[in-house]
Motif scaffolding. Structure first.
Motif, PDB file in Angstrom:
ATOM      1  N   GLU A 132     -13.518  -2.061  -9.872  1.00  0.00           N
ATOM      2  CA  GLU A 132     -13.486  -1.317 -11.118  1.00  0.00           C
ATOM      3  C   GLU A 132     -12.064  -1.301 -11.670  1.00  0.00           C
ATOM      4  O   GLU A 132     -11.112  -1.053 -10.947  1.00  0.00           O
ATOM      5  N   PRO A 133     -11.913  -1.587 -12.948  1.00  0.00           N
ATOM      6  CA  PRO A 133     -10.565  -1.537 -13.511  1.00  0.00           C
ATOM      7  C   PRO A 133     -10.102  -0.085 -13.611  1.00  0.00           C
ATOM      8  O   PRO A 133     -10.876   0.800 -13.947  1.00  0.00           O
ATOM      9  N   ALA A 134      -8.860   0.148 -13.292  1.00  0.00           N
ATOM     10  CA  ALA A 134      -8.318   1.493 -13.348  1.00  0.00           C
ATOM     11  C   ALA A 134      -7.079   1.478 -14.232  1.00  0.00           C
ATOM     12  O   ALA A 134      -6.298   0.539 -14.200  1.00  0.00           O
ATOM     13  N   ARG A 135      -6.935   2.526 -15.019  1.00  0.00           N
ATOM     14  CA  ARG A 135      -5.761   2.585 -15.884  1.00  0.00           C
ATOM     15  C   ARG A 135      -4.589   3.122 -15.088  1.00  0.00           C
ATOM     16  O   ARG A 135      -4.764   3.889 -14.130  1.00  0.00           O
ATOM     17  N   PRO A 136      -3.361   2.744 -15.454  1.00  0.00           N
ATOM     18  CA  PRO A 136      -2.195   3.223 -14.717  1.00  0.00           C
ATOM     19  C   PRO A 136      -2.015   4.730 -14.879  1.00  0.00           C
ATOM     20  O   PRO A 136      -2.337   5.287 -15.923  1.00  0.00           O
ATOM     21  N   ASN A 137      -1.512   5.352 -13.840  1.00  0.00           N
ATOM     22  CA  ASN A 137      -1.279   6.790 -13.869  1.00  0.00           C
ATOM     23  C   ASN A 137       0.014   7.056 -14.633  1.00  0.00           C
ATOM     24  O   ASN A 137       1.019   6.405 -14.407  1.00  0.00           O
ATOM     25  N   VAL A 138      -0.010   8.039 -15.528  1.00  0.00           N
ATOM     26  CA  VAL A 138       1.160   8.321 -16.353  1.00  0.00           C
ATOM     27  C   VAL A 138       1.853   9.616 -15.941  1.00  0.00           C
ATOM     28  O   VAL A 138       2.835   9.996 -16.546  1.00  0.00           O
ATOM     29  N   GLN A 139       1.359  10.292 -14.937  1.00  0.00           N
ATOM     30  CA  GLN A 139       1.997  11.528 -14.486  1.00  0.00           C
ATOM     31  C   GLN A 139       3.208  11.197 -13.627  1.00  0.00           C
ATOM     32  O   GLN A 139       3.466  10.047 -13.307  1.00  0.00           O
ATOM     33  N   ARG A 140       3.909  12.211 -13.203  1.00  0.00           N
ATOM     34  CA  ARG A 140       5.117  12.021 -12.393  1.00  0.00           C
ATOM     35  C   ARG A 140       4.739  11.919 -10.918  1.00  0.00           C
ATOM     36  O   ARG A 140       5.084  12.770 -10.114  1.00  0.00           O
ATOM     37  N   LEU A 141       4.030  10.875 -10.598  1.00  0.00           N
ATOM     38  CA  LEU A 141       3.621  10.612  -9.222  1.00  0.00           C
ATOM     39  C   LEU A 141       4.263   9.312  -8.776  1.00  0.00           C
ATOM     40  O   LEU A 141       4.473   8.398  -9.582  1.00  0.00           O
ATOM     41  N   ARG A 142       4.537   9.225  -7.483  1.00  0.00           N
ATOM     42  CA  ARG A 142       5.082   7.984  -6.939  1.00  0.00           C
ATOM     43  C   ARG A 142       4.438   7.731  -5.586  1.00  0.00           C
ATOM     44  O   ARG A 142       4.411   8.605  -4.725  1.00  0.00           O
ATOM     45  N   LEU A 143       3.908   6.530  -5.439  1.00  0.00           N
ATOM     46  CA  LEU A 143       3.324   6.117  -4.168  1.00  0.00           C
ATOM     47  C   LEU A 143       4.437   5.543  -3.311  1.00  0.00           C
ATOM     48  O   LEU A 143       5.070   4.559  -3.668  1.00  0.00           O
ATOM     49  N   ARG A 144       4.695   6.166  -2.172  1.00  0.00           N
ATOM     50  CA  ARG A 144       5.770   5.707  -1.285  1.00  0.00           C
ATOM     51  C   ARG A 144       5.255   4.725  -0.238  1.00  0.00           C
ATOM     52  O   ARG A 144       5.947   3.796   0.137  1.00  0.00           O
ATOM     53  N   ALA A 145       4.022   4.949   0.247  1.00  0.00           N
ATOM     54  CA  ALA A 145       3.451   4.068   1.275  1.00  0.00           C
ATOM     55  C   ALA A 145       1.949   4.246   1.306  1.00  0.00           C
ATOM     56  O   ALA A 145       1.430   5.300   0.950  1.00  0.00           O
ATOM     57  N   SER A 146       1.265   3.182   1.716  1.00  0.00           N
ATOM     58  CA  SER A 146      -0.179   3.285   1.930  1.00  0.00           C
ATOM     59  C   SER A 146      -0.493   2.708   3.292  1.00  0.00           C
ATOM     60  O   SER A 146       0.039   1.671   3.680  1.00  0.00           O
ATOM     61  N   PHE A 147      -1.324   3.404   4.036  1.00  0.00           N
ATOM     62  CA  PHE A 147      -1.711   3.010   5.386  1.00  0.00           C
ATOM     63  C   PHE A 147      -3.216   2.770   5.363  1.00  0.00           C
ATOM     64  O   PHE A 147      -3.997   3.711   5.333  1.00  0.00           O
ATOM     65  N   VAL A 148      -3.598   1.504   5.364  1.00  0.00           N
ATOM     66  CA  VAL A 148      -5.005   1.142   5.222  1.00  0.00           C
ATOM     67  C   VAL A 148      -5.606   0.936   6.608  1.00  0.00           C
ATOM     68  O   VAL A 148      -5.061   0.214   7.429  1.00  0.00           O
ATOM     69  N   HIS A 149      -6.722   1.593   6.856  1.00  0.00           N
ATOM     70  CA  HIS A 149      -7.443   1.498   8.128  1.00  0.00           C
ATOM     71  C   HIS A 149      -8.792   0.844   7.865  1.00  0.00           C
ATOM     72  O   HIS A 149      -9.306   0.894   6.753  1.00  0.00           O
ATOM     73  N   SER A 150      -9.364   0.212   8.872  1.00  0.00           N
ATOM     74  CA  SER A 150     -10.677  -0.417   8.702  1.00  0.00           C
ATOM     75  C   SER A 150     -11.746   0.615   8.357  1.00  0.00           C
ATOM     76  O   SER A 150     -12.715   0.309   7.680  1.00  0.00           O
ATOM     77  N   ASP A 151     -11.570   1.851   8.794  1.00  0.00           N
ATOM     78  CA  ASP A 151     -12.442   2.953   8.396  1.00  0.00           C
ATOM     79  C   ASP A 151     -11.764   3.645   7.216  1.00  0.00           C
ATOM     80  O   ASP A 151     -10.716   4.277   7.390  1.00  0.00           O
ATOM     81  N   PRO A 152     -12.304   3.526   5.996  1.00  0.00           N
ATOM     82  CA  PRO A 152     -11.617   4.072   4.821  1.00  0.00           C
ATOM     83  C   PRO A 152     -11.293   5.559   4.912  1.00  0.00           C
ATOM     84  O   PRO A 152     -10.312   6.007   4.342  1.00  0.00           O
ATOM     85  N   SER A 153     -12.076   6.337   5.653  1.00  0.00           N
ATOM     86  CA  SER A 153     -11.789   7.769   5.759  1.00  0.00           C
ATOM     87  C   SER A 153     -10.530   8.035   6.581  1.00  0.00           C
ATOM     88  O   SER A 153      -9.969   9.127   6.506  1.00  0.00           O
ATOM     89  N   ARG A 154     -10.061   7.050   7.347  1.00  0.00           N
ATOM     90  CA  ARG A 154      -8.857   7.223   8.157  1.00  0.00           C
ATOM     91  C   ARG A 154      -7.614   6.633   7.498  1.00  0.00           C
ATOM     92  O   ARG A 154      -6.528   6.719   8.037  1.00  0.00           O
ATOM     93  N   SER A 155      -7.780   6.020   6.316  1.00  0.00           N
ATOM     94  CA  SER A 155      -6.632   5.525   5.567  1.00  0.00           C
ATOM     95  C   SER A 155      -5.867   6.716   5.014  1.00  0.00           C
ATOM     96  O   SER A 155      -6.427   7.780   4.787  1.00  0.00           O
ATOM     97  N   SER A 156      -4.564   6.529   4.779  1.00  0.00           N
ATOM     98  CA  SER A 156      -3.765   7.608   4.215  1.00  0.00           C
ATOM     99  C   SER A 156      -2.678   7.025   3.322  1.00  0.00           C
ATOM    100  O   SER A 156      -2.399   5.827   3.361  1.00  0.00           O
ATOM    101  N   ALA A 157      -2.076   7.895   2.511  1.00  0.00           N
ATOM    102  CA  ALA A 157      -1.031   7.475   1.591  1.00  0.00           C
ATOM    103  C   ALA A 157       0.035   8.559   1.522  1.00  0.00           C
ATOM    104  O   ALA A 157      -0.260   9.746   1.647  1.00  0.00           O
ATOM    105  N   LEU A 158       1.295   8.125   1.341  1.00  0.00           N
ATOM    106  CA  LEU A 158       2.393   9.057   1.115  1.00  0.00           C
ATOM    107  C   LEU A 158       2.649   9.087  -0.386  1.00  0.00           C
ATOM    108  O   LEU A 158       3.022   8.075  -0.978  1.00  0.00           O
ATOM    109  N   ILE A 159       2.447  10.251  -0.993  1.00  0.00           N
ATOM    110  CA  ILE A 159       2.595  10.396  -2.440  1.00  0.00           C
ATOM    111  C   ILE A 159       3.601  11.495  -2.716  1.00  0.00           C
ATOM    112  O   ILE A 159       3.548  12.576  -2.125  1.00  0.00           O
ATOM    113  N   VAL A 160       4.528  11.202  -3.648  1.00  0.00           N
ATOM    114  CA  VAL A 160       5.517  12.176  -4.096  1.00  0.00           C
ATOM    115  C   VAL A 160       5.056  12.700  -5.444  1.00  0.00           C
ATOM    116  O   VAL A 160       4.769  11.927  -6.354  1.00  0.00           O
TER     117      VAL A 160
END
Length: 156
Positions: free
Chosen positions: A77-105
């Motif tokens: 699905e196409p997603a529009r870019p986020n315009v808020q003051r958020l920054r993705l620092r890291a993403s940790f992708v796991h084979s089980d999507p519920s165990r994936s995590s992200a560091l967001i500022v």
């Protein structure tokens, strides 16, 4: 042979007739261990795969190799870019999507580790985590928040 006769032998000759027992006990224990491991491996291999195979009909997005799509999948699905003051620092992708995590500022605050379904800001939820971006749901719309590249960092 009586126990008195056995006591008359020196200690080295007392057990000389049983020298074969220790190596035999070790060999039996090792064989039992290997048999147990083989049974566990057979049971593990006979279980159905927990992950579904990737769809081969997905076409690779522009600039992404087909091998990367096979490994990580493609966003459907196409997603529009986020315009808020958020920054993705890291993403940790796991084979089980519920165990994936992200560091967001959020607005230059301390980075927070978030999982799918967690609330990033009021009214904004983390929907999915990918190797180079995350998908957020805000006001019923899907938004994308990508990793920023340093200016001197080469593209893969």
């Amino acid at each position: 042979m009586s126990s008195l006769a056995l006591d008359s032998y020196p200690p080295a000759q007392r057990w000389s007739g049983l020298r074969w027992a220790v190596p035999l006990a070790i060999a039996l224990a090792a064989s039992a261990g290997f048999a147990w491991q083989a049974m566990e491996l057979r049971a593990w291999l006979s279980q159905p795969a927990a992950l579904s195979a990737p769809r081969l009909s997905e076409s690779a997005p522009v600039g992404v190799s087909p091998a990367m799509v096979r490994l990580f999948g493609a966003s459907s699905e196409p997603a529009r870019p986020n315009v808020q003051r958020l920054r993705l620092r890291a993403s940790f992708v796991h084979s089980d999507p519920s165990r994936s995590s992200a560091l967001i500022v959020v607005e230059n605050a301390r980075p927070r580790r978030l999982f799918p379904g967690d609330e990033v800001t009021p009214g904004m939820t983390l929907a999915a985590i990918h190797p180079d971006h995350v998908l957020l749901v805000h006001a019923g719309r899907v938004e994308s928040l990508g990793l920023r590249r340093n200016t001197g960092e080469p593209r893969p």
